[in-house]
Motif scaffolding. Structure first.
Motif, PDB file in Angstrom:
ATOM      1  N   LEU A  74       4.883  -3.024   5.390  1.00  0.00           N
ATOM      2  CA  LEU A  74       4.802  -2.830   3.939  1.00  0.00           C
ATOM      3  C   LEU A  74       3.496  -2.136   3.563  1.00  0.00           C
ATOM      4  O   LEU A  74       3.480  -1.207   2.737  1.00  0.00           O
ATOM      5  CB  LEU A  74       4.896  -4.177   3.214  1.00  0.00           C
ATOM      6  N   PHE A  75       2.407  -2.571   4.171  1.00  0.00           N
ATOM      7  CA  PHE A  75       1.106  -1.969   3.871  1.00  0.00           C
ATOM      8  C   PHE A  75       1.061  -0.517   4.312  1.00  0.00           C
ATOM      9  O   PHE A  75       0.573   0.356   3.586  1.00  0.00           O
ATOM     10  CB  PHE A  75      -0.003  -2.767   4.547  1.00  0.00           C
ATOM     11  N   SER A  76       1.575  -0.227   5.504  1.00  0.00           N
ATOM     12  CA  SER A  76       1.535   1.136   6.021  1.00  0.00           C
ATOM     13  C   SER A  76       2.292   2.093   5.100  1.00  0.00           C
ATOM     14  O   SER A  76       1.801   3.181   4.779  1.00  0.00           O
ATOM     15  CB  SER A  76       2.142   1.171   7.432  1.00  0.00           C
ATOM     16  N   VAL A  77       3.480   1.689   4.665  1.00  0.00           N
ATOM     17  CA  VAL A  77       4.278   2.550   3.791  1.00  0.00           C
ATOM     18  C   VAL A  77       3.594   2.720   2.433  1.00  0.00           C
ATOM     19  O   VAL A  77       3.458   3.840   1.916  1.00  0.00           O
ATOM     20  CB  VAL A  77       5.689   1.974   3.608  1.00  0.00           C
ATOM     21  N   ALA A  78       3.157   1.601   1.836  1.00  0.00           N
ATOM     22  CA  ALA A  78       2.523   1.668   0.521  1.00  0.00           C
ATOM     23  C   ALA A  78       1.223   2.462   0.575  1.00  0.00           C
ATOM     24  O   ALA A  78       0.881   3.190  -0.370  1.00  0.00           O
ATOM     25  CB  ALA A  78       2.266   0.257  -0.009  1.00  0.00           C
ATOM     26  N   GLN A  79       0.504   2.342   1.677  1.00  0.00           N
ATOM     27  CA  GLN A  79      -0.747   3.095   1.840  1.00  0.00           C
ATOM     28  C   GLN A  79      -0.462   4.594   1.878  1.00  0.00           C
ATOM     29  O   GLN A  79      -1.192   5.389   1.265  1.00  0.00           O
ATOM     30  CB  GLN A  79      -1.441   2.647   3.121  1.00  0.00           C
ATOM     31  N   ARG A  80       0.591   4.987   2.568  1.00  0.00           N
ATOM     32  CA  ARG A  80       0.956   6.412   2.621  1.00  0.00           C
ATOM     33  C   ARG A  80       1.380   6.922   1.249  1.00  0.00           C
ATOM     34  O   ARG A  80       1.031   8.040   0.853  1.00  0.00           O
ATOM     35  CB  ARG A  80       2.083   6.627   3.632  1.00  0.00           C
ATOM     36  N   LEU A  81       2.129   6.109   0.512  1.00  0.00           N
ATOM     37  CA  LEU A  81       2.555   6.503  -0.831  1.00  0.00           C
ATOM     38  C   LEU A  81       1.357   6.663  -1.757  1.00  0.00           C
ATOM     39  O   LEU A  81       1.293   7.597  -2.569  1.00  0.00           O
ATOM     40  CB  LEU A  81       3.533   5.470  -1.400  1.00  0.00           C
ATOM     41  N   LEU A  82       0.394   5.750  -1.615  1.00  0.00           N
ATOM     42  CA  LEU A  82      -0.816   5.830  -2.433  1.00  0.00           C
ATOM     43  C   LEU A  82      -1.621   7.084  -2.084  1.00  0.00           C
ATOM     44  O   LEU A  82      -2.092   7.805  -2.977  1.00  0.00           O
ATOM     45  CB  LEU A  82      -1.670   4.584  -2.216  1.00  0.00           C
ATOM     46  N   ALA A  83      -1.778   7.345  -0.791  1.00  0.00           N
ATOM     47  CA  ALA A  83      -2.547   8.521  -0.362  1.00  0.00           C
ATOM     48  C   ALA A  83      -1.891   9.815  -0.836  1.00  0.00           C
ATOM     49  O   ALA A  83      -2.575  10.761  -1.253  1.00  0.00           O
ATOM     50  CB  ALA A  83      -2.679   8.517   1.159  1.00  0.00           C
ATOM     51  N   ALA A  84      -0.559   9.854  -0.796  1.00  0.00           N
ATOM     52  CA  ALA A  84       0.155  11.048  -1.257  1.00  0.00           C
ATOM     53  C   ALA A  84      -0.054  11.256  -2.753  1.00  0.00           C
ATOM     54  O   ALA A  84      -0.210  12.397  -3.216  1.00  0.00           O
ATOM     55  CB  ALA A  84       1.641  10.912  -0.942  1.00  0.00           C
ATOM     56  N   GLU A  85      -0.089  10.180  -3.510  1.00  0.00           N
ATOM     57  CA  GLU A  85      -0.304  10.296  -4.955  1.00  0.00           C
ATOM     58  C   GLU A  85      -1.718  10.786  -5.239  1.00  0.00           C
ATOM     59  O   GLU A  85      -1.944  11.580  -6.152  1.00  0.00           O
ATOM     60  CB  GLU A  85      -0.044   8.944  -5.627  1.00  0.00           C
ATOM     61  N   PHE A  86      -2.669  10.310  -4.454  1.00  0.00           N
ATOM     62  CA  PHE A  86      -4.053  10.766  -4.619  1.00  0.00           C
ATOM     63  C   PHE A  86      -4.185  12.252  -4.290  1.00  0.00           C
ATOM     64  O   PHE A  86      -4.968  12.957  -4.915  1.00  0.00           O
ATOM     65  CB  PHE A  86      -4.992   9.945  -3.732  1.00  0.00           C
TER      66      PHE A  86
END
Length: 377
Positions: free
Chosen positions: A346-358
């Protein structure tokens, strides 16, 4: 006033205040004027993850233990010896190590914790079918059926605590009251290995001078808003009419109006019909710092994973929710090939989504983050 001995389980009605059991001499005595009548309990395992690790490794039983990630991670939980040194959940690991340099650091073993949590829950359900899990290590229990069967709810809860200690090897703390709000508050009053009672007679006076953050649902952001209005104690909330509460705090204002008066109409129920499991948090201050937001995402991922495991669910669709400083709500999702309830996934996926938004909006700042999991079919 009745008394209960938590050692020999003797219940003595109409006793005068005493510090020891008249039957066995134990000092583990609970006394309360409503002890015979209260049937709603909140049970919380004490420093659960750390307690499980200490149970399984006697060499660390008397040492401070911190459960969490590496140097750049955060504290998941800590035993009471570490808490005395100032270590708290969600604290950066580097800070925890500064406060408690002799602590034993252990990475979370969620599979083991889930197995132990389910074992504890089986004892809850052996006592009453009316169990509402809140997480892997805590639950509400309605003991009305126990009372209807001519058993004493408080005595059965004390017996339950003994059983969990003997059979599972960890301690639990019990809060007994007449509603969920007060039962949950009570379970924190006498930790660890505690048993506290809050009755109708003292509810209003007990709550009056307590900080507003004691109320369920009042997090740091809401407490900050209240403080700006000059509200720091629960009694101060009672001065506001219900309409004013709703105007200030939205739909939560209606429930807040009840809670500050010690009232709570929520029933104990186990709901397995959820279409999604999520957790979100409003930040104390808006931020656009990626490292800070990533740490928040990690905490949320662990929280959602725990809830998924509590309800024995695994999902495929992971969603990151973001609310900007301008109150725009963004939702970014990814669907996996398989189902999961693992916090690291869950963290890995959410972290990637956050980084993409940034990467898309590097100057954006945010006031709220959330993680949700769906797709349980």
């Amino acid at each position: 006033m009745s008394s209960l001995c938590r050692t020999c389980l003797t219940v003595t009605p109409d006793t005068t205040p005493t510090h020891r059991c008249g039957a066995c001499g134990s000092p583990r005595v609970v006394q309360h004027g409503e002890l015979d009548d209260l049937t709603l309990a909140h049970i919380d395992c004490d420093a659960f993850y750390a307690a499980v690790e200490k149970r399984d490794d006697p060499s660390i039983r008397h040492k401070p233990v911190i459960i969490g990630g590496g140097q750049r991670g955060v504290v998941t939980t800590a035993c009471y010896l570490a808490r005395i040194q100032g270590v708290r959940s969600a604290m950066p690991m580097y800070r925890a190590k500064q406060l408690c340099p002799k602590a034993v650091i252990i990475k979370p073993n969620m599979a083991k914790y889930r197995e132990t949590g389910m074992e504890v829950r089986s004892f809850f359900r052996a006592l009453t079918p009316d169990v509402e899990p809140l997480s892997i290590d805590e639950a509400f229990l309605d003991l009305a059926a126990v009372q209807a069967a001519n058993k004493h709810p408080a005595r059965e809860l004390a017996r339950l605590a003994q059983t969990v200690q003997d059979q599972v090897g960890i301690s639990i703390s019990v809060g007994l009251s007449f509603n969920k709000l007060l039962a949950k508050i009570a379970s924190d009053l006498d930790k660890p290995d505690g048993f506290a009672v809050l009755g109708r007679a003292e509810a209003l006076d007990f709550l009056a001078d307590k900080p507003v953050k004691l109320i369920w649902g009042v997090g740091p952001a809401t407490a900050k808003r209240m403080s700006a209005l000059g509200i720091t104690r629960i009694a101060q909330l009672r001065a506001f009419p219900k309409d004013d509460m709703v105007n200030m705090f939205g739909r939560f204002g209606e429930r807040l109006y009840q809670f500050c008066r010690g009232e709570d109409s929520r029933r104990v129920r186990e709901d397995r019909g959820s279409k999604s499991v999520s957790s979100e948090t409003t930040l104390m201050t808006d931020t656009g710092d990626l490292a800070e937001l990533t740490a928040v995402v990690e905490r949320l991922a662990n929280r959602v994973a725990e809830r998924l495991q509590t309800y024995e669910l695994e999902g495929k669709r992971i969603t990151l929710k973001l609310k900007t400083t301008d109150f725009d709500i963004l939702s970014r999702s990814q669907t996996l090939d398989g189902h999961t309830a693992e916090p690291r996934v869950l963290f890995s996926v959410a972290q990637r989504l956050l980084a993409a938004e940034f990467a898309r909006e590097p100057l954006q700042t945010y006031r709220l983050l959330g993680i949700g999991v769906a797709g349980f079919d």
